[in-house]
Design a protein around this motif. Sequence first.
Motif, PDB file in Angstrom:
ATOM      1  N   ALA A  18       0.840  -1.205   0.000  1.00  9.45           N
ATOM      2  CA  ALA A  18       0.000   0.000   0.000  1.00  9.45           C
ATOM      3  C   ALA A  18       0.872   1.252   0.000  1.00  9.45           C
ATOM      4  N   SER A  21       2.195   1.691  -3.514  1.00  5.95           N
ATOM      5  CA  SER A  21       1.139   2.220  -4.377  1.00  5.95           C
ATOM      6  C   SER A  21       0.933   3.714  -4.116  1.00  5.95           C
ATOM      7  N   ALA A  22       0.999   4.105  -2.833  1.00  3.28           N
ATOM      8  CA  ALA A  22       0.865   5.521  -2.485  1.00  3.28           C
ATOM      9  C   ALA A  22       2.011   6.332  -3.085  1.00  3.28           C
ATOM     10  N   ASN A  70       1.969   0.493 -10.541  1.00  3.23           N
ATOM     11  CA  ASN A  70       0.778   0.576  -9.689  1.00  3.23           C
ATOM     12  C   ASN A  70      -0.127  -0.633  -9.901  1.00  3.23           C
ATOM     13  N   SER A 112      -3.817   4.927  -0.386  1.00  4.31           N
ATOM     14  CA  SER A 112      -2.912   4.752  -1.524  1.00  4.31           C
ATOM     15  C   SER A 112      -3.324   5.536  -2.762  1.00  4.31           C
TER      16      SER A 112
END
Length: 421
Positions: A18, A21-22, A70, A112
């Motif tokens: 996460a 992804s963020a 992503n 995220s």
Amino acid sequence: MAVLGEFAPFLIAMLVLAACSAFFSCSEAALFSLQNDDRRKLAASGGPGRLATELLTKPDRLLTAILFWNLIINIMYFALASVIGIQLERQSRVAEAAGVAFAALITLIVCSEMLPKTFGVQQAVPLSKLLGVPLAAAVRVLDPVMPLFGGINRTLVRLAFPTFERESYLEINDLERAITLSTEDEQLASQERSALENIVLLSSLTAEELMRPRRLYQSYAPPVHLEQLGGKLTPSGYLMVTEPDSEEIAAAVPLKHLPNVPKRHLEDFARDVIYVPWCADIASILEQLQEKHREVAAVVNENGETIGIVTLEDILETIFLDDTSRSARLMATSSIHPLGPKVWQVTGITSLRRLGRYFDITPPASKSMTVAGVLQESLQGIPEAGDEVQWGPFAFRVLTAEGNTPLTAELRRLDGRGAPS
């Protein structure tokens, strides 16, 4: 709590994914929200900032890499969430499995996607410096497979849109028609149409036609002090700084853009100028000014001598003012105005192009670009008050031409027999 302890390794891995992804979501929002001024500041800051701006020179490559990583991260994230859910369902803990799935989804969306992108847009410049190096590494890892992604994209476009064809270049008539259809205000449409015509005109308008001649701008050798200006702003808004040992322009001080004008050593606030030949078209000069972030172009002749300047404001006035002229900008007077029935006064710096547009005719071919040039060419010398010249459908009589006084002439239209019409 039982789920946290039982599936701790999986949950830790999901938190790491996460966070990754963020990182990519924040990078996308930060870099693609940078304005031109922000990019210039980053490029000038060096190191990570310059690296971030270099990534933006190939936006397709950057966006493809961000979306790819992503996607991979999100697939792994939900795969781990699915493993936890499946094991809980096998233990008949259906409610806990549903809770884990819901929590995983909300965490990814909020932590995220939403929060990183919001933060990225609000703090675009500082975050771009921090994210530039790791993001560049992630992009370069994918460079070997980028051609494959490009080929797949082109193939899908051909399959989905087999009849797609590149559109031809827009003509000025197409733009005028679009303006007319997009607004009901005839006056506004006329103004926009005039601006478009002036933009198109930039490609055929030369530096010699638009420039401020050498005798109509102020230049000083360094050091330059405020007292030398006599307390007045220069007509162009810029103070030209020459080379220490010559009269050639080296830089320009944007006086009207300085919050406080210092009393001494104005040359310390000077900005470099670009150099263009007298025959360069204004469209290319504008492009160079934008690319190099300059505001003044020094116009040089065949011998490399500075004969005038063109400022960014001069070009913008040419585009947006319907009845602009060099005479209006430099001498605070109209370039062509009537003196009486069928008699006009023209300034020497009036361009032949403007003369033709004013009288709706095509001027005779000439090596000169201005009325003063035509008079010198016809007289084979420097015009003097009282000199008379017949040139094509016009008859000129020089009114003023002494010393630093701007040249003006009386103009009369001739009929086909050479008599005043």
